[in-house]
Design a protein around this motif. Structure first.
Motif, PDB file in Angstrom:
ATOM      1  N   SER A   5      -6.690  -3.572  -2.483  1.00 36.73           N
ATOM      2  CA  SER A   5      -7.641  -2.559  -2.932  1.00 36.73           C
ATOM      3  C   SER A   5      -8.508  -2.085  -1.769  1.00 36.73           C
ATOM      4  N   ASN A   6      -8.447  -2.805  -0.662  1.00 38.21           N
ATOM      5  CA  ASN A   6      -9.217  -2.455   0.530  1.00 38.21           C
ATOM      6  C   ASN A   6      -8.374  -1.541   1.422  1.00 38.21           C
ATOM      7  N   ARG A   7      -8.210  -0.297   1.003  1.00 38.02           N
ATOM      8  CA  ARG A   7      -7.343   0.620   1.735  1.00 38.02           C
ATOM      9  C   ARG A   7      -7.971   1.080   3.038  1.00 38.02           C
ATOM     10  N   ASN A   8      -7.135   1.226   4.043  1.00 33.70           N
ATOM     11  CA  ASN A   8      -7.569   1.712   5.351  1.00 33.70           C
ATOM     12  C   ASN A   8      -7.374   3.223   5.369  1.00 33.70           C
ATOM     13  N   HIS A   9      -8.461   3.963   5.331  1.00 28.80           N
ATOM     14  CA  HIS A   9      -8.393   5.417   5.273  1.00 28.80           C
ATOM     15  C   HIS A   9      -7.911   6.026   6.585  1.00 28.80           C
ATOM     16  N   SER A  10      -7.740   5.229   7.613  1.00 27.19           N
ATOM     17  CA  SER A  10      -7.202   5.706   8.885  1.00 27.19           C
ATOM     18  C   SER A  10      -5.688   5.599   8.949  1.00 27.19           C
ATOM     19  N   ILE A  11      -5.080   4.878   7.991  1.00 21.55           N
ATOM     20  CA  ILE A  11      -3.627   4.699   7.986  1.00 21.55           C
ATOM     21  C   ILE A  11      -3.068   5.176   6.654  1.00 21.55           C
ATOM     22  N   MET A  12      -2.576   6.409   6.629  1.00 21.36           N
ATOM     23  CA  MET A  12      -1.929   6.931   5.431  1.00 21.36           C
ATOM     24  C   MET A  12      -0.484   6.437   5.410  1.00 21.36           C
ATOM     25  N   CYS A  13      -0.001   6.085   4.230  1.00 19.53           N
ATOM     26  CA  CYS A  13       1.363   5.569   4.099  1.00 19.53           C
ATOM     27  C   CYS A  13       1.887   5.858   2.696  1.00 19.53           C
ATOM     28  N   SER A  14       3.112   6.358   2.625  1.00 21.93           N
ATOM     29  CA  SER A  14       3.717   6.641   1.329  1.00 21.93           C
ATOM     30  C   SER A  14       4.881   5.701   1.016  1.00 21.93           C
ATOM     31  N   VAL A  15       5.036   4.639   1.790  1.00 20.41           N
ATOM     32  CA  VAL A  15       6.141   3.690   1.596  1.00 20.41           C
ATOM     33  C   VAL A  15       5.698   2.620   0.595  1.00 20.41           C
ATOM     34  N   ASP A  16       5.914   2.906  -0.686  1.00 16.03           N
ATOM     35  CA  ASP A  16       5.410   1.985  -1.707  1.00 16.03           C
ATOM     36  C   ASP A  16       6.237   0.717  -1.847  1.00 16.03           C
ATOM     37  N   SER A  17       7.338   0.614  -1.109  1.00 11.82           N
ATOM     38  CA  SER A  17       8.120  -0.630  -1.118  1.00 11.82           C
ATOM     39  C   SER A  17       7.624  -1.620  -0.061  1.00 11.82           C
ATOM     40  N   CYS A  18       6.548  -1.264   0.648  1.00 11.55           N
ATOM     41  CA  CYS A  18       5.961  -2.158   1.647  1.00 11.55           C
ATOM     42  C   CYS A  18       4.920  -3.064   0.995  1.00 11.55           C
ATOM     43  N   LYS A  19       4.883  -4.283   1.420  1.00 13.48           N
ATOM     44  CA  LYS A  19       3.928  -5.277   0.924  1.00 13.48           C
ATOM     45  C   LYS A  19       2.483  -4.836   1.126  1.00 13.48           C
ATOM     46  N   PHE A  20       2.210  -4.035   2.148  1.00 10.89           N
ATOM     47  CA  PHE A  20       0.849  -3.663   2.509  1.00 10.89           C
ATOM     48  C   PHE A  20       0.419  -2.305   1.953  1.00 10.89           C
ATOM     49  N   HIS A  21       1.295  -1.648   1.187  1.00 14.87           N
ATOM     50  CA  HIS A  21       0.956  -0.357   0.590  1.00 14.87           C
ATOM     51  C   HIS A  21      -0.071  -0.572  -0.515  1.00 14.87           C
ATOM     52  N   CYS A  22      -1.122   0.249  -0.535  1.00 17.91           N
ATOM     53  CA  CYS A  22      -2.128   0.161  -1.600  1.00 17.91           C
ATOM     54  C   CYS A  22      -1.514   0.716  -2.878  1.00 17.91           C
ATOM     55  N   ASP A  23      -1.515  -0.072  -3.913  1.00 16.18           N
ATOM     56  CA  ASP A  23      -0.775   0.223  -5.133  1.00 16.18           C
ATOM     57  C   ASP A  23      -1.058   1.589  -5.743  1.00 16.18           C
ATOM     58  N   ASN A  24      -2.299   2.011  -5.759  1.00 14.20           N
ATOM     59  CA  ASN A  24      -2.631   3.250  -6.450  1.00 14.20           C
ATOM     60  C   ASN A  24      -3.059   4.372  -5.505  1.00 14.20           C
ATOM     61  N   ALA A  25      -2.729   4.247  -4.220  1.00 10.63           N
ATOM     62  CA  ALA A  25      -3.067   5.288  -3.251  1.00 10.63           C
ATOM     63  C   ALA A  25      -2.113   5.193  -2.067  1.00 10.63           C
ATOM     64  N   ASP A  26      -1.898   6.309  -1.401  1.00 12.98           N
ATOM     65  CA  ASP A  26      -0.982   6.330  -0.263  1.00 12.98           C
ATOM     66  C   ASP A  26      -1.679   5.952   1.037  1.00 12.98           C
ATOM     67  N   TYR A  27      -2.113   4.691   1.066  1.00 14.84           N
ATOM     68  CA  TYR A  27      -2.756   4.127   2.248  1.00 14.84           C
ATOM     69  C   TYR A  27      -2.215   2.727   2.507  1.00 14.84           C
TER      70      TYR A  27
END
Length: 58
Positions: A5-27
């Motif tokens: 839930s602690n998304r890094n607003h400096s790192i946008m990411c749309s790879v939701d199959s990654c362990k580090f992807h924020c579940d409800n946002a593309d970060y």
């Protein structure tokens, strides 16, 4: 334990199959990532990779 839930607003990411992807946002939830390449002389963005990627256990 990683707080996704602690998304890094400096790192946008749309790879939701990654362990580090924020579940409800593309970060990414990491504080930093490593970007690399699989090409000897990359010339296009498709030649680069997020080397911090870890597959999620979904």
């Amino acid at each position: 334990m990683l707080d996704k839930s602690n998304r890094n607003h400096s790192i946008m990411c749309s790879v939701d199959s990654c362990k580090f992807h924020c579940d409800n946002a593309d970060y990414c939830a990491l504080s930093q990532i490593k970007v690399g390449t699989h090409e000897k002389h990359p010339s296009e963005k498709q030649c680069t990779d997020c080397q911090s990627f870890v597959a999620s256990n979904r």
